[in-house]
Design an enzyme around this catalytic site. Structure first.
Site, mmCIF file in Angstrom:
data_model
loop_
_atom_site.group_PDB
_atom_site.id
_atom_site.type_symbol
_atom_site.label_atom_id
_atom_site.label_comp_id
_atom_site.label_asym_id
_atom_site.label_seq_id
_atom_site.Cartn_x
_atom_site.Cartn_y
_atom_site.Cartn_z
ATOM 1 N N GLY A 28 0.981 -1.128 -0.348
ATOM 2 C CA GLY A 28 -0.424 0.453 0.071
ATOM 3 C C GLY A 28 0.655 1.227 0.128
ATOM 4 N N ASP A 138 11.823 -7.614 10.738
ATOM 5 C CA ASP A 138 12.577 -6.916 9.843
ATOM 6 C C ASP A 138 13.337 -5.499 9.974
ATOM 7 O OD1 ASP A 138 13.353 -6.863 6.793
ATOM 8 O OD2 ASP A 138 11.809 -4.795 6.640
#
Length: 726
Positions: A28, A138
């Site tokens: 997105g 991450d």
């Protein structure tokens, strides 16, 4: 940095008035928003397939609930979220500082005390994440933002509840190669220990300025993470010992985030920024000042301004412009002017004039590639300016670095400061590509290199940096395919001479693996350490093993010596060199000993092709320069033509408005361009996408014959010829 809202973007999400775009990806878009009370937020909106997935929505809602529990001043807090709306969204506090990746790329490694402070606070951030029942998955320099009072860990976009193994399919790797733990690289579920491994990578990166498992394509990074030991040269003392523990292959051998936080305990920094190196502190302060200058409301749909959206520079942008003036004035900057504008190029025509930059190099081994790239750029620009229907003119501006980090950044700053420069071809070398990509990315200036093949630049520049050359990793594999396609599979000796740099390792590892596992043939590798001059010894050992084929992956002088040693021993089996030696002086230096050596490369000799496009290009090059196209001329020409073709689609009608720099990168990311010898598309990391079925037709084999490189054909041509003879 940010960019203006698109006409299709919403103007408001819940209580947040949207001001700018901060970034976009497969999941997105992230916006900069502001509440009516003036608080800034990063608002992430989920789009695409995930938005319509009920299971994803349920996981998203659960993740938001867990993230709200994270209690740490070093983790950006969740402000609000909505998993039920048509496009789910999540708002976190906005931190205006640069990322750790940007700071290290711009100013180099952090002093050990600063690295200890940052490492300790990031460990405390991770401990809070783990205490809340989350695994970040991450942790990397790009997800660490710097503020004057300390770091902030961001991006829970792929964070998941600890123990929730159903969130990703088995074997799927989620995260950023180079910072993934071995268990993640092998597709196993991530745990809090995986975050600690990533923290160890971050400690190494900020302390040394390099990744502990080297550079290259994602596959190469994952392989090294699983099988190799980290390179921690430059780290010392307790910090190195701690990094080694964090980077243990066994998750159970790693310390916890809480233990790391206690080991690196330092006084909490105040808001003065004194704990940071002065250049980094100024960078953080300048970025914060720019955020305060944002407008209160920016319309969703606006007429395009006279200048691109970045026309209101902060102090940092003015400094960049100042460095460019220093270079132009012949000061002591590291970059040099390599060439003046071609006198035949346009001036005073009344049309708008846009500039194509050529980022060349004067370093050893790169001057020839730079000259060929410049010739290709000038030919493409001349062809554009010859059209009577053109609405604007083009010029070429050439700057060259000296093959090092500082001068590469200086060249990039000079180009980005010149608002007439709309795109750049280059840099030509790997070191310069890594260093300059961050500068081009920060300014939103699109650049493309046709002569590099490592992908680690994506750590700092994931939007405007492109590579149109094949990955080095693939070129090693293609040697094995050439042997298979031409019936030359036999026992092979492979010398990986590390004096050739990390590119050699990128080629050697997959070559050995494919020769052994795919071709199912014997392969004997030998690694030559840097600055040891052990190449001749490796050659003798392989000759003693009676190998039937020989591959020497190393620099020019060592490969020439290997050719002479093999010739003296009477070796006549197939021999290959590394791809960057195509077009080099190998035939002349090796003499008779070089006859018969192969090189497998993406570079094509267009004069050997029969297509109309290749014939026309060869004729145009010969007419302008009096010779057939040199090695890498076709690839440079294709790259320039691709840049110019997509740039043309961003130029507004009329001469009153300038193109928006960011638009070119958006188009290139989706391009499918038919070049002279191949079709160009780009992968996730803006690298040349060679994963389709056509790569055998776009990879060429050259052999040294009669003292020069002669093109034998594409891998597809040679494979079909071998089948016809069988």
């Amino acid at each position: 940095m940010s960019e203006a809202l698109w006409p299709s973007d919403p103007s408001r999400i819940a209580e947040f008035r949207l001001l700018r775009r901060l970034g976009a990806g497969g999941m997105g878009v992230v916006y900069l928003g502001r509440t009516d009370a003036g608080a800034l937020a990063a608002v992430k909106v989920i789009r695409g397939e995930s938005a319509g997935d009920d299971d994803f929505r349920a996981r998203f809602a659960r993740e938001v609930e867990l993230a709200r529990r994270v209690d740490s001043p070093w983790v950006v807090p969740v402000l609000d979220a909505d998993a039920e709306t048509r496009e789910p969204w999540l708002a976190t506090a906005f931190v205006p500082g640069p990322s750790l990746a940007e700071a290290v790329a711009e100013h180099g490694p952090m002093p050990s005390r600063v690295a200890s402070v940052l490492g300790g606070l990031l460990a405390k951030a991770l401990d809070a994440v783990h205490t809340a029942g989350l695994v970040h998955r991450d942790v990397k320099p790009g997800n660490v933002l710097l503020a004057l009072d300390g770091p902030r860990l961001i991006d829970f976009g792929i964070a998941r509840a600890a123990g929730d193994t159903a969130l990703t399919a088995s074997g799927v790797v989620v995260g950023t190669p180079g910072f993934l733990a071995p268990e993640q690289a092998e597709g196993q579920p991530a745990s809090s220990a995986s975050d600690v491994f990533a923290l160890g990578c971050v400690l190494a990166y900020m302390s040394t300025g390099t990744l502990p498992f080297g550079t290259g394509t994602p596959d190469a990074l994952l392989y090294r993470t699983v099988h190799d030991e980290p390179e921690l040269d430059g780290m010392e003392g307790e910090l190195r010992t701690l990094a080694e523990r964090c980077l243990a292959k066994d998750p159970d051998a790693r310390p916890t985030a809480d233990e790391i936080g206690r080991l690196l305990a330092e006084d909490t920094p105040d808001a003065s920024g004194d704990w940071l190196p002065d250049p980094v502190a100024r960078m953080v302060a300048a970025r914060a000042a720019e955020s305060l200058a944002l407008p209160g409301i920016e319309p969703t749909v606006v007429d395009e301004p006279e200048e691109p959206p970045l026309r209101h520079p902060g102090r940092r942008r003015l400094l960049l412009a100042g460095s460019a003036l220093l270079l132009a004035g012949g000061g002591t900057g590291a970059a040099v002017w390599a060439s003046e504008d071609d006198p035949k190029e346009p001036s005073g025509s009344g049309r708008p004039v846009y500039v194509l930059g050529l980022h060349g190099a004067t370093g050893a081994g790169e001057t020839t590639v730079s000259r060929v790239a410049e010739r290709a750029a000038r030919l493409a620009v001349a062809e554009h300016n010859a059209s009577p229907k053109r609405s604007y003119d083009l010029k070429v501006k050439v700057l060259a670095d000296r093959g090092d980090v500082d001068s590469a950044r200086d060249v990039a700053r000079a180009f980005t400061a010149d608002r007439n420069v709309v795109a750049v071809l280059g840099p030509v070398g790997e070191i310069q590509m890594r260093a300059a990509a961050a500068v081009y990315g920060e300014a939103g200036l699109t650049h493309m290199s046709n002569s590099t093949g490592q992908q680690d630049y994506f750590v700092t520049s994931r939007v405007t940096s492109f590579q149109s050359g094949a990955p080095h990793l693939a070129l090693g594999t293609w040697i094995a395919f050439h042997a298979f396609a031409t019936g030359q599979v036999t026992s092979a000796g492979v010398v990986i001479d590390r004096d050739g740099g990390t590119i050699i390792q990128d080629q050697g590892t997959p070559l050995v693996t494919n020769w052994r596992d795919t071709l199912e043939a014997e392969v004997i590798p030998r690694v030559v350490a840097e600055r040891t001059d052990d190449g001749p010894k490796a050659v003798r050992e392989l000759l003693a093993a009676r190998v039937g084929a020989f591959i020497y992956l190393g620099p020019l002088d060592a490969t020439v010596r290997a050719a002479q040693d093999l010739a003296a021993a009477g070796f006549t089996g197939p021999r290959w060199m590394q791809h960057q030696l195509y077009g080099s002086d190998f035939p002349a230096q090796a003499g008779a000993a070089g006859e018969g050596w192969y090189v497998v490369t993406m570079a094509v000799d267009p004069s050997a092709l029969k297509t109309r496009q290749a014939r026309e290009f060869t004729a145009a090059w010969r007419k302008r320069y009096g010779s057939t196209p040199e090695p890498y001329a076709t690839e440079a020409y294709d790259s320039v033509r691709m840049l110019l073709a997509e740039f043309a689609r961003t130029v507004p009608a009329g001469a009153r408005r300038r193109p928006v720099r960011a638009d070119l990168a958006k188009r290139l990311a989706k391009v499918k361009y038919e070049g002279i010898a191949r079709t160009y598309t780009f992968g996730e990391y803006h690298q040349y996408d060679n994963e389709g079925d056509g790569w055998t037709e776009e990879t060429f084999v050259h052999q040294v014959r009669d003292g020069r490189f002669q093109q034998l054909g594409s891998l597809g041509d040679l494979s079909r010829a071998a089948e016809a003879q069988s």
